[in-house]
Design a protein around this motif. Sequence first.
Motif, PDB file in Angstrom:
ATOM      1  N   ILE A 201       0.774  -1.086   0.056  1.00 25.97           N
ATOM      2  CA  ILE A 201      -0.015   0.041  -0.192  1.00 25.97           C
ATOM      3  C   ILE A 201       0.840   1.060  -0.034  1.00 25.97           C
ATOM      4  CG2 ILE A 201      -1.838   1.131   1.147  1.00 25.97           C
ATOM      5  CD1 ILE A 201      -2.744  -1.427   0.167  1.00 25.97           C
ATOM      6  N   LYS A 202       0.388   2.272  -0.619  1.00 25.42           N
ATOM      7  CA  LYS A 202       1.174   3.346  -0.488  1.00 25.42           C
ATOM      8  C   LYS A 202       0.987   4.148   0.696  1.00 25.42           C
ATOM      9  CE  LYS A 202       1.007   8.029  -2.510  1.00 25.42           C
ATOM     10  NZ  LYS A 202       0.268   8.836  -3.612  1.00 25.42           N
ATOM     11  N   LEU A 203       1.898   4.805   1.338  1.00 23.81           N
ATOM     12  CA  LEU A 203       2.030   5.477   2.566  1.00 23.81           C
ATOM     13  C   LEU A 203       2.573   6.898   2.194  1.00 23.81           C
ATOM     14  CD1 LEU A 203       2.744   2.482   4.971  1.00 23.81           C
ATOM     15  CD2 LEU A 203       0.541   3.514   4.709  1.00 23.81           C
ATOM     16  N   VAL A 204       2.398   7.759   3.290  1.00 22.41           N
ATOM     17  CA  VAL A 204       3.124   8.732   2.958  1.00 22.41           C
ATOM     18  C   VAL A 204       4.045   8.829   4.471  1.00 22.41           C
ATOM     19  CG1 VAL A 204       3.093  11.332   2.742  1.00 22.41           C
ATOM     20  CG2 VAL A 204       1.595   9.853   1.670  1.00 22.41           C
ATOM     21  N   LYS A 205       5.385   9.282   4.116  1.00 23.03           N
ATOM     22  CA  LYS A 205       6.101   9.297   5.244  1.00 23.03           C
ATOM     23  C   LYS A 205       6.355  10.671   5.473  1.00 23.03           C
ATOM     24  CE  LYS A 205      10.996   7.741   6.998  1.00 23.03           C
ATOM     25  NZ  LYS A 205      12.217   7.152   6.606  1.00 23.03           N
ATOM     26  N   ALA A 206       6.453  11.182   6.767  1.00 27.00           N
ATOM     27  CA  ALA A 206       6.670  12.395   7.143  1.00 27.00           C
ATOM     28  C   ALA A 206       8.272  12.651   7.540  1.00 27.00           C
ATOM     29  CB  ALA A 206       5.973  12.697   8.456  1.00 27.00           C
ATOM     30  N   THR A 207       8.763  13.527   6.747  1.00 27.55           N
ATOM     31  CA  THR A 207      10.351  13.737   6.939  1.00 27.55           C
ATOM     32  C   THR A 207      10.606  15.159   7.008  1.00 27.55           C
ATOM     33  OG1 THR A 207      10.721  14.486   4.470  1.00 27.55           O
ATOM     34  CG2 THR A 207      10.348  11.824   4.922  1.00 27.55           C
ATOM     35  N   PRO A 208      11.800  15.682   7.541  1.00 24.30           N
ATOM     36  CA  PRO A 208      11.868  16.847   7.663  1.00 24.30           C
ATOM     37  C   PRO A 208      11.996  18.026   6.471  1.00 24.30           C
ATOM     38  CG  PRO A 208      13.665  15.483   8.663  1.00 24.30           C
ATOM     39  CD  PRO A 208      12.571  14.714   8.067  1.00 24.30           C
ATOM     40  N   GLU A 209      12.115  17.372   5.323  1.00 26.31           N
ATOM     41  CA  GLU A 209      11.838  17.996   4.019  1.00 26.31           C
ATOM     42  C   GLU A 209      10.439  17.959   3.612  1.00 26.31           C
ATOM     43  OE1 GLU A 209      14.255  15.237   4.429  1.00 26.31           O
ATOM     44  OE2 GLU A 209      15.420  16.834   4.995  1.00 26.31           O
ATOM     45  N   GLY A 210       9.645  17.517   4.152  1.00 21.56           N
ATOM     46  CA  GLY A 210       8.050  17.457   3.713  1.00 21.56           C
ATOM     47  C   GLY A 210       7.736  16.036   3.637  1.00 21.56           C
ATOM     48  N   PRO A 211       6.402  15.758   2.957  1.00 25.64           N
ATOM     49  CA  PRO A 211       5.942  14.233   2.784  1.00 25.64           C
ATOM     50  C   PRO A 211       6.633  13.673   1.746  1.00 25.64           C
ATOM     51  CG  PRO A 211       4.133  15.957   2.942  1.00 25.64           C
ATOM     52  CD  PRO A 211       5.274  16.702   2.852  1.00 25.64           C
ATOM     53  N   GLU A 212       6.905  12.468   1.987  1.00 24.03           N
ATOM     54  CA  GLU A 212       7.562  11.577   0.859  1.00 24.03           C
ATOM     55  C   GLU A 212       6.729  10.247   0.704  1.00 24.03           C
ATOM     56  OE1 GLU A 212      11.301   8.518   1.369  1.00 24.03           O
ATOM     57  OE2 GLU A 212      11.600  10.634   1.758  1.00 24.03           O
ATOM     58  N   ALA A 213       6.116  10.033  -0.459  1.00 25.57           N
ATOM     59  CA  ALA A 213       5.376   8.762  -0.712  1.00 25.57           C
ATOM     60  C   ALA A 213       6.245   7.649  -0.615  1.00 25.57           C
ATOM     61  CB  ALA A 213       4.992   8.693  -2.054  1.00 25.57           C
ATOM     62  N   VAL A 214       5.888   6.606  -0.057  1.00 28.23           N
ATOM     63  CA  VAL A 214       6.585   5.119   0.171  1.00 28.23           C
ATOM     64  C   VAL A 214       5.462   4.008  -0.073  1.00 28.23           C
ATOM     65  CG1 VAL A 214       8.574   6.271   1.438  1.00 28.23           C
ATOM     66  CG2 VAL A 214       6.299   5.112   2.473  1.00 28.23           C
ATOM     67  N   GLN A 215       6.062   3.143  -0.802  1.00 27.10           N
ATOM     68  CA  GLN A 215       5.458   1.845  -0.943  1.00 27.10           C
ATOM     69  C   GLN A 215       5.753   1.037   0.629  1.00 27.10           C
ATOM     70  OE1 GLN A 215       2.840   2.657  -3.594  1.00 27.10           O
ATOM     71  NE2 GLN A 215       2.741   0.598  -3.022  1.00 27.10           N
ATOM     72  N   SER A 216       4.732   0.548   0.928  1.00 29.51           N
ATOM     73  CA  SER A 216       4.994  -0.326   2.399  1.00 29.51           C
ATOM     74  C   SER A 216       5.770  -1.627   1.988  1.00 29.51           C
ATOM     75  CB  SER A 216       3.578  -0.889   2.776  1.00 29.51           C
ATOM     76  OG  SER A 216       2.980  -1.804   1.914  1.00 29.51           O
ATOM     77  N   SER A 217       5.868  -2.217   0.597  1.00 28.12           N
ATOM     78  CA  SER A 217       6.692  -3.282   0.418  1.00 28.12           C
ATOM     79  C   SER A 217       8.235  -2.652   0.325  1.00 28.12           C
ATOM     80  CB  SER A 217       6.367  -3.895  -1.221  1.00 28.12           C
ATOM     81  OG  SER A 217       6.338  -2.763  -2.077  1.00 28.12           O
ATOM     82  N   GLU A 218       8.388  -1.645  -0.120  1.00 30.85           N
ATOM     83  CA  GLU A 218       9.769  -0.911  -0.119  1.00 30.85           C
ATOM     84  C   GLU A 218      10.185  -0.656   1.361  1.00 30.85           C
ATOM     85  OE1 GLU A 218       9.730   2.112  -2.914  1.00 30.85           O
ATOM     86  OE2 GLU A 218       9.045   0.691  -4.727  1.00 30.85           O
ATOM     87  N   PHE A 219       9.186  -0.111   2.006  1.00 29.31           N
ATOM     88  CA  PHE A 219       9.760   0.452   3.479  1.00 29.31           C
ATOM     89  C   PHE A 219       9.980  -0.693   4.319  1.00 29.31           C
ATOM     90  CE2 PHE A 219       8.782   1.296   7.866  1.00 29.31           C
ATOM     91  CZ  PHE A 219       9.724   2.599   8.032  1.00 29.31           C
ATOM     92  N   PHE A 220       9.387  -1.914   4.222  1.00 26.69           N
ATOM     93  CA  PHE A 220       9.522  -2.826   5.182  1.00 26.69           C
ATOM     94  C   PHE A 220      10.575  -3.936   4.653  1.00 26.69           C
ATOM     95  CE2 PHE A 220       5.531  -0.964   6.677  1.00 26.69           C
ATOM     96  CZ  PHE A 220       6.054  -1.131   7.834  1.00 26.69           C
ATOM     97  N   ALA A 221      11.033  -3.727   3.530  1.00 23.84           N
ATOM     98  CA  ALA A 221      11.979  -4.827   2.678  1.00 23.84           C
ATOM     99  C   ALA A 221      13.476  -4.780   3.349  1.00 23.84           C
ATOM    100  CB  ALA A 221      11.938  -4.507   1.407  1.00 23.84           C
TER     101      ALA A 221
END
Length: 159
Positions: free
Chosen positions: A12-32
């Motif tokens: 699923i597409k999630l959005v990671k809060a970063t100091p530079e602003g929102p960053e779209a991430v796929q859950s499959s990539e984030f947890f890999a």
Amino acid sequence: MAISVGDKLPDIKLVKATPEGPEAVQSSEFFAGKKVALFAVPGAFTPTCSAKHLPGYIEKMDELKAAGVDEVACTSVNDAFVLGAWSKSNDAGDISMLADGNGEFASALGLDADFNGFGMGTRSQRYSMVVNDGIVEQINVEAPGDFSVSSAEHLLGQL
């Protein structure tokens, strides 16, 4: 049906809060390729989430990492701007904040919850899990209104 131990997380597409602003991430990539302690809260800035849930993970960060966790992440049905502000106001910069603004991740996990009675719409249940390379190793879902099995202390005891 809710996700269980041994299941692969949905992609699923999630959005990671970063100091530079929102960053779209796929859950499959984030947890890999890593072990992640993931916890979910019904809402940023809500009483139990702010007073107990997030602070517990901040306090136990070093112990979680010493027990083999590569990353600690929090998800909520809030937008990345709200999660970013919540992180900043709690000095939680070491925790990855994953916005599930539309509740798609919570729903795909089978862990969405009806908070309409509180004027909050559909949210996520409160839970914690250990995810290793995208596979659920531990999962702890709270009963409505409870806070115990999703705590950092409880999850740490499972590692």
